[in-house]
Design a protein around this motif. Structure first.
Motif, PDB file in Angstrom:
ATOM      1  N   MET A   1       0.734  -1.299  -0.025  1.00  0.00           N
ATOM      2  CA  MET A   1       0.012  -0.017  -0.129  1.00  0.00           C
ATOM      3  C   MET A   1       0.943   1.184   0.003  1.00  0.00           C
ATOM      4  O   MET A   1       1.699   1.340   0.834  1.00  0.00           O
ATOM      5  N   ASP A   2       0.787   2.165  -1.007  1.00  0.00           N
ATOM      6  CA  ASP A   2       1.339   3.476  -0.989  1.00  0.00           C
ATOM      7  C   ASP A   2       0.797   4.377  -0.208  1.00  0.00           C
ATOM      8  O   ASP A   2      -0.477   4.546  -0.345  1.00  0.00           O
ATOM      9  N   VAL A   3       1.506   5.250   0.715  1.00  0.00           N
ATOM     10  CA  VAL A   3       0.769   6.017   1.434  1.00  0.00           C
ATOM     11  C   VAL A   3       1.664   7.429   1.334  1.00  0.00           C
ATOM     12  O   VAL A   3       2.635   7.319   1.470  1.00  0.00           O
ATOM     13  N   TYR A   4       0.920   8.263   0.980  1.00  0.00           N
ATOM     14  CA  TYR A   4       1.318   9.758   0.669  1.00  0.00           C
ATOM     15  C   TYR A   4       0.522  10.424   1.942  1.00  0.00           C
ATOM     16  O   TYR A   4      -0.485  10.392   2.370  1.00  0.00           O
ATOM     17  N   LEU A   5       1.455  11.719   2.271  1.00  0.00           N
ATOM     18  CA  LEU A   5       1.114  12.767   3.291  1.00  0.00           C
ATOM     19  C   LEU A   5       0.270  13.636   2.286  1.00  0.00           C
ATOM     20  O   LEU A   5       1.235  14.269   1.499  1.00  0.00           O
ATOM     21  N   LEU A   6      -0.806  14.225   2.469  1.00  0.00           N
ATOM     22  CA  LEU A   6      -1.242  15.233   1.676  1.00  0.00           C
ATOM     23  C   LEU A   6      -1.564  16.394   2.559  1.00  0.00           C
ATOM     24  O   LEU A   6      -2.124  16.397   3.894  1.00  0.00           O
TER      25      LEU A   6
ATOM     26  N   GLU B   1       3.735   2.823  13.695  1.00  0.00           N
ATOM     27  CA  GLU B   1       2.774   2.121  14.537  1.00  0.00           C
ATOM     28  C   GLU B   1       1.423   1.757  13.537  1.00  0.00           C
ATOM     29  O   GLU B   1       0.755   0.941  13.619  1.00  0.00           O
ATOM     30  N   VAL B   2       1.181   2.700  12.560  1.00  0.00           N
ATOM     31  CA  VAL B   2       0.090   2.175  11.501  1.00  0.00           C
ATOM     32  C   VAL B   2       0.704   1.993  10.225  1.00  0.00           C
ATOM     33  O   VAL B   2       0.124   0.837   9.790  1.00  0.00           O
ATOM     34  N   LEU B   3       1.614   2.465   9.437  1.00  0.00           N
ATOM     35  CA  LEU B   3       2.102   2.015   8.325  1.00  0.00           C
ATOM     36  C   LEU B   3       2.286   0.492   8.413  1.00  0.00           C
ATOM     37  O   LEU B   3       2.019  -0.437   7.237  1.00  0.00           O
ATOM     38  N   PRO B   4       3.136  -0.377   9.466  1.00  0.00           N
ATOM     39  CA  PRO B   4       3.447  -1.539   9.222  1.00  0.00           C
ATOM     40  C   PRO B   4       2.113  -2.523   9.180  1.00  0.00           C
ATOM     41  O   PRO B   4       2.172  -3.621   8.584  1.00  0.00           O
ATOM     42  N   GLY B   5       1.008  -1.785   9.734  1.00  0.00           N
ATOM     43  CA  GLY B   5      -0.030  -2.761   9.700  1.00  0.00           C
ATOM     44  C   GLY B   5      -1.242  -2.583   8.574  1.00  0.00           C
ATOM     45  O   GLY B   5      -2.217  -3.211   8.512  1.00  0.00           O
ATOM     46  N   LEU B   6      -0.733  -1.449   7.639  1.00  0.00           N
ATOM     47  CA  LEU B   6      -1.740  -1.422   6.367  1.00  0.00           C
ATOM     48  C   LEU B   6      -1.548  -2.470   5.440  1.00  0.00           C
ATOM     49  O   LEU B   6      -0.232  -3.034   5.093  1.00  0.00           O
ATOM     50  N   LYS B   7      -2.564  -2.865   4.945  1.00  0.00           N
ATOM     51  CA  LYS B   7      -2.395  -4.101   4.065  1.00  0.00           C
ATOM     52  C   LYS B   7      -2.274  -3.612   2.612  1.00  0.00           C
ATOM     53  O   LYS B   7      -2.778  -2.552   2.266  1.00  0.00           O
ATOM     54  N   SER B   8      -1.599  -4.317   1.784  1.00  0.00           N
ATOM     55  CA  SER B   8      -0.975  -4.202   0.291  1.00  0.00           C
ATOM     56  C   SER B   8      -2.475  -4.310  -0.311  1.00  0.00           C
ATOM     57  O   SER B   8      -3.234  -5.355  -0.151  1.00  0.00           O
TER      58      SER B   8
ATOM     59  N   THR C   1      -5.406   1.906  12.113  1.00  0.00           N
ATOM     60  CA  THR C   1      -5.050   0.912  10.959  1.00  0.00           C
ATOM     61  C   THR C   1      -6.077   0.251  10.767  1.00  0.00           C
ATOM     62  O   THR C   1      -6.181   0.069   9.639  1.00  0.00           O
ATOM     63  N   ASP C   2      -6.974  -0.358  11.615  1.00  0.00           N
ATOM     64  CA  ASP C   2      -7.983  -0.859  11.101  1.00  0.00           C
ATOM     65  C   ASP C   2      -8.992  -0.234  10.429  1.00  0.00           C
ATOM     66  O   ASP C   2      -9.543  -0.961   9.355  1.00  0.00           O
ATOM     67  N   ARG C   3      -9.352   1.119  10.552  1.00  0.00           N
ATOM     68  CA  ARG C   3     -10.359   1.737   9.666  1.00  0.00           C
ATOM     69  C   ARG C   3      -9.573   1.994   8.428  1.00  0.00           C
ATOM     70  O   ARG C   3     -10.586   2.181   7.488  1.00  0.00           O
ATOM     71  N   LEU C   4      -8.527   2.247   8.371  1.00  0.00           N
ATOM     72  CA  LEU C   4      -7.825   2.600   7.174  1.00  0.00           C
ATOM     73  C   LEU C   4      -7.729   1.391   6.123  1.00  0.00           C
ATOM     74  O   LEU C   4      -8.095   1.364   4.911  1.00  0.00           O
ATOM     75  N   ASN C   5      -7.534   0.040   6.731  1.00  0.00           N
ATOM     76  CA  ASN C   5      -7.778  -1.200   6.187  1.00  0.00           C
ATOM     77  C   ASN C   5      -9.102  -1.350   5.536  1.00  0.00           C
ATOM     78  O   ASN C   5      -9.260  -1.792   4.457  1.00  0.00           O
ATOM     79  N   ARG C   6     -10.212  -0.903   6.472  1.00  0.00           N
ATOM     80  CA  ARG C   6     -11.316  -1.145   5.950  1.00  0.00           C
ATOM     81  C   ARG C   6     -11.794  -0.311   4.704  1.00  0.00           C
ATOM     82  O   ARG C   6     -12.270  -0.798   3.768  1.00  0.00           O
ATOM     83  N   LEU C   7     -11.337   0.826   4.737  1.00  0.00           N
ATOM     84  CA  LEU C   7     -11.471   1.838   3.718  1.00  0.00           C
ATOM     85  C   LEU C   7     -11.122   1.137   2.320  1.00  0.00           C
ATOM     86  O   LEU C   7     -11.044   1.126   1.330  1.00  0.00           O
ATOM     87  N   SER C   8      -9.585   0.709   2.563  1.00  0.00           N
ATOM     88  CA  SER C   8      -9.083  -0.058   1.518  1.00  0.00           C
ATOM     89  C   SER C   8      -9.927  -1.323   1.032  1.00  0.00           C
ATOM     90  O   SER C   8      -9.871  -1.253  -0.390  1.00  0.00           O
ATOM     91  N   GLU C   9     -10.517  -1.976   1.800  1.00  0.00           N
ATOM     92  CA  GLU C   9     -11.088  -3.067   1.435  1.00  0.00           C
ATOM     93  C   GLU C   9     -12.416  -2.565   0.776  1.00  0.00           C
ATOM     94  O   GLU C   9     -12.795  -3.225  -0.281  1.00  0.00           O
TER      95      GLU C   9
END
Length: 328
Positions: free
Chosen positions: A1-6, A321-328, A282-290
Motif C-alpha cells: 500500500m502506497d501512503v502519501y502525506l496530503l 505504528e500504523v504503516l506497518p499494519g496497512l494491508k497491501s 490502522t483498522d479503519r484505513l484497512n477497511r477503507l482499502s477493502e
C-alpha cells in the motif's frame, strides 16, 4: 500500500489558542512535515494548489522543489494541479523540472477546478471540462514526446515543440486524474490513467459506484487512491480531544454548513474522518482499502490550525505504528 502525506495548506487560527502563524512559518512547516514523512516511511507527499483563499499554497511545485532538496526517496506530487487554469506547455516544463531536480520522483494529480472566483481571475470562463480534457491530452503528449505539433480549441497551435528539460521518468512522470465523477473516471479509463478520489469529509462509500465503473472498464488494470483526514495519538481519547476542535474549525472553513453547529462531530470523527489510537486508525484505513479496493491512500493530518508539533508527532506515530499494519 502506497501512503502519501496530503497537505492542502489551510492558514487558519488555532481554535484553542487563537494563534495564527505567519504565512512564512506556515509554508516552512509544510516542508518540514514532508521531510519527517520521509523519515517515517511514507511513500510520498502531495501538496494542493489553491488561489485567493485561506489555503495559501498557490504554487505547490515550488514547495515540492524545496522538499526535493531535503529528501531522497519521497515521491513528490501536486495534489491537485488545476489544469484547466494553466497552460499545459508550462505545466509540462514545471513537472519535468521537478522530475530532473528530484532524480525522477515527480508526480502530478490533475483536476478541473470548480471555483468561480479562480476562473474569473485566471480569465477562464468557458467550458472548463472541455478545456481540462484538451489540456490533459496535450500535457501527456508533451511529457512523452519531443517535436509535438498540436492544434486545439483553447490555445494557439504548436509546431514541432519540445519542452525542456525532458523528464527522467519514462514514458513520463506519473499523472493521476483527481475526481469523483463518472465523466472523469471515463476519461481516466480512456487515457489509462490512475484515479485519485476527491478529498472531502463525505462518507467514502459514496465513491463506490465510480470506482466500480472505473475498475470494470479497466479490466483489472489501473490504480485508485483515496485521501482521508487522519489523526493518530497514543490513546483514542487523546486523539479525539486534540483533534476535535481543529477538525471542527476546518470543516466549518471547507464546508461552511459543517462544524459543531451543523454536524455531529462525533459521527464525523467516526465516519469520514479517521481518528484514534494506532490500532483503531490502522483498522479503519484497512477497511477503507477493502471497501474501495485502494492501491494508495493519502493521509491529511494538518488541518484547522493544528500546532506544528502535534502534526509532526502524529506523522511519526503513524509511520511507526500504523504503516506497518496497512494491508497491501
Amino acid at each position: 500500500m502506497d501512503v502519501y502525506l496530503l497537505i492542502l495548506g489551510d492558514h487558519l487560527p488555532d481554535p484553542t489558542s487563537g494563534r495564527v502563524v505567519s504565512e512564512a512559518e506556515r509554508l516552512r512547516a509544510i516542508v518540514e512535515q514532508a521531510v519527517v514523512a520521509e523519515e517515517a516511511g511514507f511513500t510520498g507527499v502531495a501538496i494542493g494548489e489553491h488561489h485567493f483563499t485561506r489555503y495559501i499554497v498557490s504554487a505547490p511545485e515550488l514547495l515540492l522543489a524545496t522538499i526535493a532538496e531535503r529528501t531522497t526517496t519521497l515521491r513528490l506530487s501536486t495534489g491537485v494541479t488545476l489544469l484547466a487554469h494553466h497552460d499545459p506547455v508550462r505545466v509540462a516544463e514545471e513537472l519535468a523540472m521537478l522530475d530532473v531536480l528530484s532524480g525522477g520522483r515527480a508526480e502530478m494529480i490533475v483536476a478541473r477546478g470548480v471555483s468561480q472566483r479562480t476562473d474569473l481571475a485566471f480569465g477562464v470562463q468557458d467550458d472548463l471540462r472541455a478545456r481540462f480534457d484538451e489540456n490533459l491530452r496535450l500535457l501527456l503528449r508533451l511529457l512523452e514526446e519531443p517535436h509535438v505539433t498540436w492544434n486545439g480549441r483553447f490555445r494557439s497551435p504548436l509546431t514541432d515543440v519540445t519542452t525542456t528539460p525532458r523528464p527522467i521518468q519514462r514514458p513520463r512522470p506519473l499523472v493521476w486524474i483527481g475526481s469523483g465523477s463518472a465523466v472523469s473516471a471515463d476519461l481516466a479509463v480512456e487515457l489509462e490513467l490512475p484515479l485519485m478520489l476527491p478529498s472531502t469529509l463525505r462518507d467514502p462509500s459514496t465513491h463506490r459506484a465510480v470506482v466500480e465503473r472505473y475498475r470494470a472498464a479497466m479490466n483489472g488494470r489501473g490504480r485508485v487512491a483515496l485521501p482521508s483526514h487522519v489523526f493518530v495519538a497514543p490513546t483514542a481519547s487523546e486523539a479525539r480531544a486534540t483533534w476535535r476542535p481543529h477538525l471542527a474549525a476546518y470543516a466549518q472553513f471547507a464546508d461552511p454548513w459543517r462544524g459543531d453547529g451543523g454536524v455531529d462531530m462525533a459521527a464525523l470523527m467516526d465516519g469520514a474522518a479517521v481518528c484514534g489510537d494506532p490500532a483503531e486508525v490502522t483498522d479503519r484505513l484497512n477497511r477503507l482499502s477493502e471497501l474501495l479496493g485502494l492501491d494508495a491512500q493519502l493521509v491529511m493530518v494538518d488541518i484547522g490550525g493544528l500546532p506544528h508539533s502535534a502534526v509532526l508527532d502524529a506523522i511519526r506515530l503513524f509511520g511507526a505504528e500504523v504503516l506497518p499494519g496497512l494491508k497491501s
